[in-house]
Design an enzyme around this catalytic site. Structure first.
Site, PDB file in Angstrom:
ATOM      1  N   TYR A  52      43.343   4.637 -17.869  1.00 14.02           N
ATOM      2  CA  TYR A  52      42.384   4.702 -16.769  1.00 14.02           C
ATOM      3  C   TYR A  52      42.287   6.132 -16.234  1.00 14.02           C
ATOM      4  O   TYR A  52      41.188   6.664 -16.039  1.00 14.02           O
ATOM      5  CB  TYR A  52      42.812   3.735 -15.673  1.00 14.02           C
ATOM      6  N   PRO A  86      36.980   8.098  -5.000  1.00 14.79           N
ATOM      7  CA  PRO A  86      37.305   7.242  -3.857  1.00 14.79           C
ATOM      8  C   PRO A  86      38.806   6.977  -3.756  1.00 14.79           C
ATOM      9  O   PRO A  86      39.538   7.006  -4.756  1.00 14.79           O
ATOM     10  CB  PRO A  86      36.562   5.932  -4.160  1.00 14.79           C
TER      11      PRO A  86
END
Length: 243
Positions: A149, A179
């Site tokens: 990821y 974020p």
């Protein structure tokens, strides 16, 4: 805002909130997701907006081509592209298989390239465009089980900066947003200990909610951001600090 915006991963979470807020600002929307978009469409209509829902697997070139054809037919152009779709499989390297690795790259990173190939030509026609790619603050944490990821989210930052260089002459800005860990269905599987460890790194000691993230993304899609490109904007409650 008399703009046409394409938002991927719009069925829930940050993507859904983005669609609603863009509708409030007068944008016409093309909503992309592999999941059911009926709820997002309803909320967009309640906000006074117009939306078309497109079932798209963002890892498939053909799905992007079809989406582009529909957007051109329905709206005639694309002004804003927000690449929000992504997956977050938590798998330690000892158990990480090549299929999961490839699928994570296909959805999180390959989709950025495929979307640009379809929608950049439309932006060039009007010499105006805003592209926002969603990265992650995970790249500066000590989280485990997310090597694949993290690799995609670092790749997004590099692709954003390179694409910004390519498109500057066309007055198309390309930026990325990182974020904080955000309370969405996509992060609901995380154990409480993992959430707490990340929140403790922030100045604000709570998890973000989608509305926290949307405002800065909307700024990057606006006229006010016309001289900002190739940047990574951290929306992380004070996690990433200059030392």
């Amino acid at each position: 805002m008399n703009r046409v915006a394409v938002v991927s991963g719009a069925a829930k979470g940050i993507g859904q909130e983005l669609a609603i807020q863009l509708a409030h600002r007068g944008a016409s929307l093309a909503l992309l997701d592999i999941a059911d978009l009926s709820e997002t469409c309803r909320l967009v209509e309640e906000a006074g907006g117009r939306a078309i829902a497109l079932k798209v697997d963002v890892s498939r070139e053909g799905d992007w081509d079809t989406a582009g054809e529909i957007v051109r037919r329905e709206y005639g152009r694309c002004d804003i592209l927000i690449n929000n779709a992504g997956i977050y499989p938590n798998v330690h390297i000892d158990r990480l298989d090549f299929q999961t690795w490839k699928r994570t790259f296909e959805i999180n990173l390959d989709s950025m390239f495929l979307s640009a190939k379809v929608f950049v030509p439309m932006m060039r026609e009007n010499q105006w465009g805003r592209i926002v790619n969603i990265s992650s603050t995970s790249v500066v944490t000590n989280a485990t089980g997310v090597s694949h990821y993290m690799a995609t989210k670092m790749g997004i930052i590099g692709f954003t900066r390179g694409l910004a260089n390519d498109l500057g002459k066309d007055f198309i800005t390309v930026n990325s947003v990182a974020p904080a860990l955000t309370a969405t269905p996509g992060t609901s599987h995380l154990p409480d200990a993992a959430r707490e460890s990340i929140v403790n790194l922030q100045a604000f000691k709570r998890m973000a909610v989608p509305h926290d993230i949307v405002g800065p993304i909307l700024f990057l899609t606006s006229e006010d951001a016309q001289f900002m490109t190739g940047q990574l904007l951290a929306v992380d409650g004070g996690m990433m600090k200059v030392s």
